[in-house]
Design a protein around this motif. Structure first.
Motif, PDB file in Angstrom:
ATOM      1  N   GLN A 173       0.878  -1.192  -0.039  1.00 15.42           N
ATOM      2  CA  GLN A 173      -0.030   0.135  -0.005  1.00 15.42           C
ATOM      3  C   GLN A 173       0.938   1.435   0.037  1.00 15.42           C
ATOM      4  OE1 GLN A 173      -2.716   0.230   3.406  1.00 15.42           O
ATOM      5  NE2 GLN A 173      -3.139   2.340   2.819  1.00 15.42           N
ATOM      6  N   GLY A 174       0.492   2.181  -1.064  1.00 14.20           N
ATOM      7  CA  GLY A 174       1.483   3.294  -1.135  1.00 14.20           C
ATOM      8  C   GLY A 174       0.578   4.350  -0.294  1.00 14.20           C
ATOM      9  N   LEU A 175       0.971   5.770  -0.782  1.00 15.51           N
ATOM     10  CA  LEU A 175       0.172   6.854  -0.107  1.00 15.51           C
ATOM     11  C   LEU A 175      -0.818   7.264  -0.773  1.00 15.51           C
ATOM     12  CD1 LEU A 175       3.160   9.187   0.628  1.00 15.51           C
ATOM     13  CD2 LEU A 175       1.885   8.043   2.313  1.00 15.51           C
ATOM     14  N   SER A 176      -2.053   7.571  -0.410  1.00 12.99           N
ATOM     15  CA  SER A 176      -3.074   8.024  -1.076  1.00 12.99           C
ATOM     16  C   SER A 176      -3.279   9.523  -1.290  1.00 12.99           C
ATOM     17  CB  SER A 176      -4.408   7.731  -0.532  1.00 12.99           C
ATOM     18  OG  SER A 176      -4.596   8.451   0.899  1.00 12.99           O
ATOM     19  N   THR A 177      -3.932   9.978  -2.222  1.00 13.74           N
ATOM     20  CA  THR A 177      -4.186  11.576  -2.453  1.00 13.74           C
ATOM     21  C   THR A 177      -4.362  12.257  -1.049  1.00 13.74           C
ATOM     22  OG1 THR A 177      -5.018  10.924  -4.603  1.00 13.74           O
ATOM     23  CG2 THR A 177      -5.118  13.309  -3.786  1.00 13.74           C
ATOM     24  N   THR A 178      -5.053  11.687  -0.101  1.00 16.96           N
ATOM     25  CA  THR A 178      -5.405  12.377   0.947  1.00 16.96           C
ATOM     26  C   THR A 178      -4.313  12.320   2.141  1.00 16.96           C
ATOM     27  OG1 THR A 178      -7.556  11.546   0.967  1.00 16.96           O
ATOM     28  CG2 THR A 178      -6.714  12.307   2.950  1.00 16.96           C
ATOM     29  N   ASP A 179      -3.438  11.331   1.951  1.00 14.97           N
ATOM     30  CA  ASP A 179      -2.171  11.232   2.653  1.00 14.97           C
ATOM     31  C   ASP A 179      -1.012  12.132   2.190  1.00 14.97           C
ATOM     32  OD1 ASP A 179      -3.048   8.943   3.884  1.00 14.97           O
ATOM     33  OD2 ASP A 179      -2.461   7.760   2.780  1.00 14.97           O
ATOM     34  N   ILE A 180      -1.138  12.456   1.115  1.00 20.13           N
ATOM     35  CA  ILE A 180      -0.114  13.282   0.268  1.00 20.13           C
ATOM     36  C   ILE A 180      -0.582  14.676   0.626  1.00 20.13           C
ATOM     37  CG2 ILE A 180       0.635  14.301  -1.942  1.00 20.13           C
ATOM     38  CD1 ILE A 180       0.333  11.518  -3.020  1.00 20.13           C
ATOM     39  N   VAL A 181      -1.962  15.186   0.673  1.00 18.46           N
ATOM     40  CA  VAL A 181      -2.368  16.540   1.159  1.00 18.46           C
ATOM     41  C   VAL A 181      -2.003  16.712   2.447  1.00 18.46           C
ATOM     42  CG1 VAL A 181      -4.414  17.849   1.113  1.00 18.46           C
ATOM     43  CG2 VAL A 181      -4.132  16.593  -0.744  1.00 18.46           C
ATOM     44  N   ALA A 182      -2.307  15.551   3.511  1.00 25.14           N
ATOM     45  CA  ALA A 182      -2.307  15.800   4.739  1.00 25.14           C
ATOM     46  C   ALA A 182      -0.617  16.038   5.189  1.00 25.14           C
ATOM     47  CB  ALA A 182      -2.475  14.545   5.459  1.00 25.14           C
ATOM     48  N   LEU A 183       0.296  15.400   4.394  1.00 27.74           N
ATOM     49  CA  LEU A 183       1.775  15.443   4.361  1.00 27.74           C
ATOM     50  C   LEU A 183       2.163  16.832   4.257  1.00 27.74           C
ATOM     51  CD1 LEU A 183       3.973  13.995   5.474  1.00 27.74           C
ATOM     52  CD2 LEU A 183       4.704  12.881   3.273  1.00 27.74           C
ATOM     53  N   THR A 184       1.714  17.264   3.110  1.00 29.08           N
ATOM     54  CA  THR A 184       1.850  18.742   2.633  1.00 29.08           C
ATOM     55  C   THR A 184       1.568  19.810   3.765  1.00 29.08           C
ATOM     56  OG1 THR A 184       1.756  18.096   0.162  1.00 29.08           O
ATOM     57  CG2 THR A 184       1.532  20.308   0.820  1.00 29.08           C
TER      58      THR A 184
END
Length: 299
Positions: A265-276
């Motif tokens: 499992q990789g990073l989802s779009t939500t995860d990328i937005v949260a990390l940013t």
């Protein structure tokens, strides 16, 4: 409203000018911030994948209920009725003949089973509980064992407890890493803003003399820290996604060797937005603290 918007757009433009005015320094800062955010993010992703693997492992989250050899259809119906009333989760009935057929397919078991005078396997129910906490699983196993015509209830509670303890320890380590590297990100931004304030001390003094407020002076610095942190978060997402991309084929091959099927499992779009957003928030915090401390020293 228009004046407020113009002021913020001007501050944003000034922050972008400072950010891209020194591309090498900006690139090095983004790499450092990206690595700082990558380690806890990768740890969190590893735990989520481990949890997914555990969820697909029938030996962890399934309870086997073996009936006595003399149990007939009335007893089987009664056990199924009890399961419907208890609603522990999902279950399926495995007849003894079906279990024998599955066992015969195993390597080296055909001759052994053929030499047996009769089927030694009992009828069984395989229960997949809805609540997979170790305490709940043990309570279910004890309840099943107290039912009539139950010969044995199989639950590897020790393995469940070890896995649960391992996941909780992993979560704690990831949280500690996240706090540590969040402090490092704030410190990086703090030092960057400090250097900018020192380099522009004369300009800031002149701006104060002609009536510039502290908010006006600090605003571009806040945007600079926020943009730097957000870009660092995107850099971390890129590093984690790249690592996940390269690890997916060998992990799938390893799962196949163990007779399973698993996709990393990789990073989802939500995860990328949260990390940013996390990177931007920490960058803004570092810039805010640095501006408050060092601007006071400039009269």
């Amino acid at each position: 409203m228009t004046t407020w918007l113009v002021q913020h757009l001007t501050a944003m433009r000034d922050a972008l000018r400072r950010l891209f005015g020194a591309p090498l320094n900006t690139l090095l800062s983004l790499v450092v911030i990206g690595v700082a955010l990558t380690l806890p993010t990768a740890g969190w992703l590893a735990i989520e994948n481990l949890r997914a693997v555990a969820g697909d492992n029938p030996g962890v989250q399934q309870i086997s209920i073996f009936l006595t050899l003399d149990a007939g259809q009335p007893e089987i119906a009664e056990i199924e009725s009890r399961l419907q009333q208890a609603r522990p989760g999902s279950w399926r009935y495995v007849a003894r003949d079906e279990a024998l057929k599955d066992l015969r397919k195993s390597a080296g078991m055909t001759e052994i089973i053929g030499s047996l005078p009769k089927n030694p396997l009992p009828d069984a129910f395989i229960v997949t509980p809805g609540d997979v906490q170790p305490e709940s699983l043990e309570l279910l196993a004890k309840t099943f064992a107290s039912w009539p015509k139950i010969a044995h209830v199989q639950l590897d509670s020790a393995w469940v407890k070890r896995l649960d303890a391992l996941l909780r320890l992993g979560k704690l380590i990831v949280v500690l890493l996240a706090v540590l590297f969040a402090g490092a990100l704030v410190a990086i931004t703090f030092n960057t803003i400090r250097l900018q304030i020192l380099a522009q001390a004369a300009e800031i003094e002149v701006a104060k003399l002609i009536g510039a407020t502290n908010s006006y002076i600090q605003r571009p610095l806040h945007y600079f820290g926020m943009l730097q942190g957000a870009l660092g978060g995107l850099c971390a997402a890129l590093l984690v996604s790249t690592g996940s991309h390269f690890l997916t084929p060998p992990v799938a091959e390893l799962a196949q060797l163990y007779g399973g099927s698993f996709t990393l499992q990789g990073l989802s779009t939500t995860d990328i937005v949260a990390l940013t957003a996390i990177g931007g928030g920490l960058g803004w915090l570092g810039a805010k603290i640095s501006a408050l401390i060092h601007l006071r020293r400039i009269s």
